[in-house]
Every structure is written in C-alpha cells, then in structure tokens.
Design an enzyme around this catalytic site. Structure first.
Site, PDB file in Angstrom:
ATOM      1  N   HIS A   1      36.323 -42.462  37.574  1.00 17.46           N
ATOM      2  CA  HIS A   1      35.544 -42.137  36.366  1.00 17.46           C
ATOM      3  C   HIS A   1      36.423 -42.080  35.124  1.00 17.46           C
ATOM      4  O   HIS A   1      35.927 -42.221  34.004  1.00 17.46           O
ATOM      5  CB  HIS A   1      34.706 -40.861  36.557  1.00 17.46           C
ATOM      6  CG  HIS A   1      35.410 -39.568  36.367  1.00 17.46           C
ATOM      7  ND1 HIS A   1      35.856 -38.784  37.407  1.00 17.46           N
ATOM      8  CD2 HIS A   1      35.750 -38.903  35.243  1.00 17.46           C
ATOM      9  CE1 HIS A   1      36.437 -37.697  36.911  1.00 17.46           C
ATOM     10  NE2 HIS A   1      36.386 -37.749  35.603  1.00 17.46           N
TER      11      HIS A   1
ATOM     12  N   ASP B   1      35.362 -41.645  44.044  1.00 10.60           N
ATOM     13  CA  ASP B   1      36.026 -41.541  42.731  1.00 10.60           C
ATOM     14  C   ASP B   1      37.549 -41.765  42.774  1.00 10.60           C
ATOM     15  O   ASP B   1      38.334 -40.844  42.615  1.00 10.60           O
ATOM     16  CB  ASP B   1      35.701 -40.153  42.154  1.00 10.60           C
ATOM     17  CG  ASP B   1      35.915 -40.054  40.656  1.00 10.60           C
ATOM     18  OD1 ASP B   1      36.216 -41.089  40.030  1.00 10.60           O
ATOM     19  OD2 ASP B   1      35.769 -38.930  40.122  1.00 10.60           O
TER      20      ASP B   1
ATOM     21  N   GLN C   1      38.098 -30.069  32.563  1.00 13.51           N
ATOM     22  CA  GLN C   1      38.077 -31.347  31.849  1.00 13.51           C
ATOM     23  C   GLN C   1      39.493 -31.757  31.443  1.00 13.51           C
ATOM     24  O   GLN C   1      40.262 -30.933  30.958  1.00 13.51           O
ATOM     25  CB  GLN C   1      37.229 -31.259  30.580  1.00 13.51           C
ATOM     26  CG  GLN C   1      35.808 -30.781  30.795  1.00 13.51           C
ATOM     27  CD  GLN C   1      35.173 -31.352  32.027  1.00 13.51           C
ATOM     28  OE1 GLN C   1      34.917 -30.644  32.977  1.00 13.51           O
ATOM     29  NE2 GLN C   1      34.942 -32.630  32.038  1.00 13.51           N
ATOM     30  N   GLY C   2      39.781 -33.018  31.596  1.00 15.90           N
ATOM     31  CA  GLY C   2      41.104 -33.514  31.219  1.00 15.90           C
ATOM     32  C   GLY C   2      42.083 -33.529  32.387  1.00 15.90           C
ATOM     33  O   GLY C   2      43.136 -34.144  32.321  1.00 15.90           O
ATOM     34  N   ASP C   3      41.714 -32.819  33.458  1.00 14.67           N
ATOM     35  CA  ASP C   3      42.569 -32.797  34.650  1.00 14.67           C
ATOM     36  C   ASP C   3      42.187 -33.905  35.622  1.00 14.67           C
ATOM     37  O   ASP C   3      42.918 -34.176  36.582  1.00 14.67           O
ATOM     38  CB  ASP C   3      42.430 -31.455  35.392  1.00 14.67           C
ATOM     39  CG  ASP C   3      43.040 -30.310  34.623  1.00 14.67           C
ATOM     40  OD1 ASP C   3      44.108 -30.513  34.019  1.00 14.67           O
ATOM     41  OD2 ASP C   3      42.455 -29.209  34.632  1.00 14.67           O
ATOM     42  N   SER C   4      41.055 -34.520  35.409  1.00 17.64           N
ATOM     43  CA  SER C   4      40.558 -35.535  36.336  1.00 17.64           C
ATOM     44  C   SER C   4      41.605 -36.562  36.696  1.00 17.64           C
ATOM     45  O   SER C   4      42.400 -36.979  35.853  1.00 17.64           O
ATOM     46  CB  SER C   4      39.370 -36.278  35.734  1.00 17.64           C
ATOM     47  OG  SER C   4      38.224 -35.499  35.905  1.00 17.64           O
TER      48      SER C   4
HETATM   49  N1  ARG Z   1      35.424 -34.475  35.205  1.00 11.77           N
HETATM   50  C1  ARG Z   1      36.533 -33.725  34.723  1.00 11.77           C
HETATM   51  C2  ARG Z   1      37.523 -34.666  34.046  1.00 11.77           C
HETATM   52  O1  ARG Z   1      37.155 -35.771  33.821  1.00 11.77           O
HETATM   53  C3  ARG Z   1      37.154 -32.882  35.794  1.00 11.77           C
HETATM   54  C4  ARG Z   1      36.300 -31.735  36.109  1.00 11.77           C
HETATM   55  C5  ARG Z   1      36.823 -30.895  37.192  1.00 11.77           C
HETATM   56  N2  ARG Z   1      36.082 -29.696  37.181  1.00 11.77           N
HETATM   57  C6  ARG Z   1      36.319 -28.656  37.965  1.00 11.77           C
HETATM   58  N3  ARG Z   1      35.611 -27.588  37.797  1.00 11.77           N
HETATM   59  N4  ARG Z   1      37.238 -28.700  38.890  1.00 11.77           N
HETATM   60  O2  ARG Z   1      38.566 -34.274  33.573  1.00 11.77           O
END
Ligand code: ARG
Length: 276
Positions: free
Chosen positions: A83, A136, A230-233
């Site tokens: 993603h 993913d 967010q940002g850790d993905s």
């Molecule tokens: N979708 C998020 C990203 O793109 C990562 C989200 C992870 N969330 C969590 N609660 N672990 O950075």
C-alpha cells in the site's frame, strides 16, 4: 470508507507535509505525553536493516521525503508494504516517482548520516487487495548493494517467533500520537504477538476491517499503548532476531482492543517465491 486509519497514507502524508512528524505510538489518552508513550528512540547501529522510504518530490524535504518504512532482507532487496507504493499513497503511479530512494544508516531524517540509495526496480504483490489490505508486501530492488550485515533473516512458516505471546519490536519514523506528530528520529516499541483468535475478535470485518490469519499477524498489548501508526507502514516487526511482519494497518493507533496488523512474512515468502 471509514476505515481511515487503515490505509490512510494519504491523509497522513498530507498531515506530514503540514506538521512535524514522529514514530511509533499511542493512544488517544496519551496525547500529552506522546513522545514517550509506547516508543523509545532506536538506533540504526543496532538495527541496520531498518530503512526509510523517501521521495522529496512527492512528500517534500522537511523529513527527507520519508513516507514509509522498509526492511533490508538481501543486500539489494528491501521489503515494504504494497500500500506504500499505491497510487493512493503516492498520488501517482510508482513508475512516475523519479526520486524513489531508501535511506539506510540514518537515525535522524534531517541529518546527513548513512546513505540514500536509488530504487531501480519495484515489485508489488499482484495479490495485494487494497480493500482488505490482504497481501500487503512489495519488494524494492536497490541500485547499489548494502553490506550483508545490514540484512535480517525472514522467519519462515513454523518459526517459533510467530508464537502468541512472543515479545517483538516494531520500528519506524511514523506518527507518535495518532494525531500527525511524525518523528524525525527512529523509534521502536515493544509489543507482543497476539493469538489469531484475539486478532479475529478485534477485526471481525466491517467498519474496522477483517483479520486474515493466513496472510496477517497482529501484535500489541491488551491495554493498548504500544503500537505502530501512520508513516510506519512497511517497516519491520522483529521477534527473536528474525523478521516476522511488516506494518500494514490497524484501527487507530495503540487503542485497547485494536492491535496493530502486520503482513505475515511467512506468507509473503510464498508470494515472492511464486513470482520468481
Ligand atoms: N497504514 C499505516 C501507514 O501507512 C500504518 C498503520 C498501522 N496502524 C497501527 N495501528 N498499527 O503508515
């Protein structure tokens, strides 16, 4: 759809551009203390396989263009989340991003340590489903090899590192509060691998998403407080010295009863092998 947190790289990135950002974190109740809740500073010297994905062209220069995490599994191969490379995240097709790079060996995004290596090829799992976040994973090929010591082994299926209750660590430069406070320096948080039954209970489908044990794993703490955001993905979840997951999605960040959901590496090995 309302599962915003799940795949809102875009929102996060918009925020990222406008605000300052930090990493792994925590819950709504912890805002005041955000920087310490859940995560602590980490150092690439101890975790050389953690890298940042960057495009200043797409995300601006304030945090060296960081928009996702990644992990080095071979000298020229970095895993990240599919993603992260989507049109939704990048605002354009990945092939159009001319300055896609990984940043290795640098804790502080605004510093000059380590190196920036251009990405010369990308493979996005064709089985990735943006609606469910299943499958993913993506692989970046680097234009220059990193040292073998910077790689981390992937945990294969049956590895004891996947067992429920195992202590694991997640790394990243993402949001530390759930409110767009992005880290400029690498952080990590300790979480426990949870039983599939708890993950299924947390994410039965519908508004908050569906957990699929064959392609995902989940980790956190029952009371919340320790999580990716967010940002850790695309960044690594490591247990017993081996890579077990990639940050993928969740319902909010660090909330009790809503563990973080990760791409299961043993499943990703299968998808990548099928593509070879
Ligand atoms: N979708 C998020 C990203 O793109 C990562 C989200 C992870 N969330 C969590 N609660 N672990 O950075």
């Amino acid at each position: 759809m309302s599962r915003t947190v799940v795949r809102t790289m875009t929102g996060a990135l918009a925020l990222a551009a406008a605000t300052a950002v930090i990493p792994l974190v925590s819950p709504a109740t912890a805002v005041a203390d955000s920087i310490i809740i859940g995560g602590t500073p980490a150092h690439v010297a101890d975790s050389p396989w953690v890298v940042a994905l960057s495009s200043r062209d797409r995300f601006g220069g304030t945090r060296a263009g960081q928009f996702c995490g990644g992990v080095v599994v071979e000298p020229k191969k970095v895993l990240t989340a599919a993603h992260c490379l989507s049109r939704e995240a990048l605002g354009t097709d990945v092939g159009q991003v001319s300055d896609l790079r990984i940043i290795s060996g640098r804790d502080e995004l605004n510093g000059t340590g380590g190196k920036e290596i251009p990405v010369s090829g990308t493979w996005v799992n064709p089985g990735f489903d943006a609606a469910t976040n299943g499958g993913d994973v993506a692989v970046l090929t680097l234009s220059e090899a990193l040292p073998e010591q910077d790689t981390i082994p992937m945990a294969e299926s049956g590895d004891s590192a996947y067992r429920a209750g195992t202590a694991a660590t997640v790394y990243g430069w993402g949001d530390t509060t759930g409110y767009g406070d992005y880290a400029s320096s690498l952080r990590s948080a300790g979480v426990s691998i949870m039983p599939d039954s708890s993950c299924e209970q947390a994410y039965p489908g519908g508004r908050t998403g569906a957990y699929d044990a064959s392609s995902m794993l989940c980790a956190g703490e029952p009371e919340g407080g320790y999580d990716a955001c967010q940002g850790d993905s695309g960044g690594p979840l490591v247990a017993q010295g081996r890579l077990v997951g990639l940050v993928s999605w969740g319902n909010g960040c660090g909330r009790a009863g809503s563990p973080g959901v990760y791409t299961r590496i043993s499943a990703a090995i299968g998808w990548m092998t099928a593509a070879d």
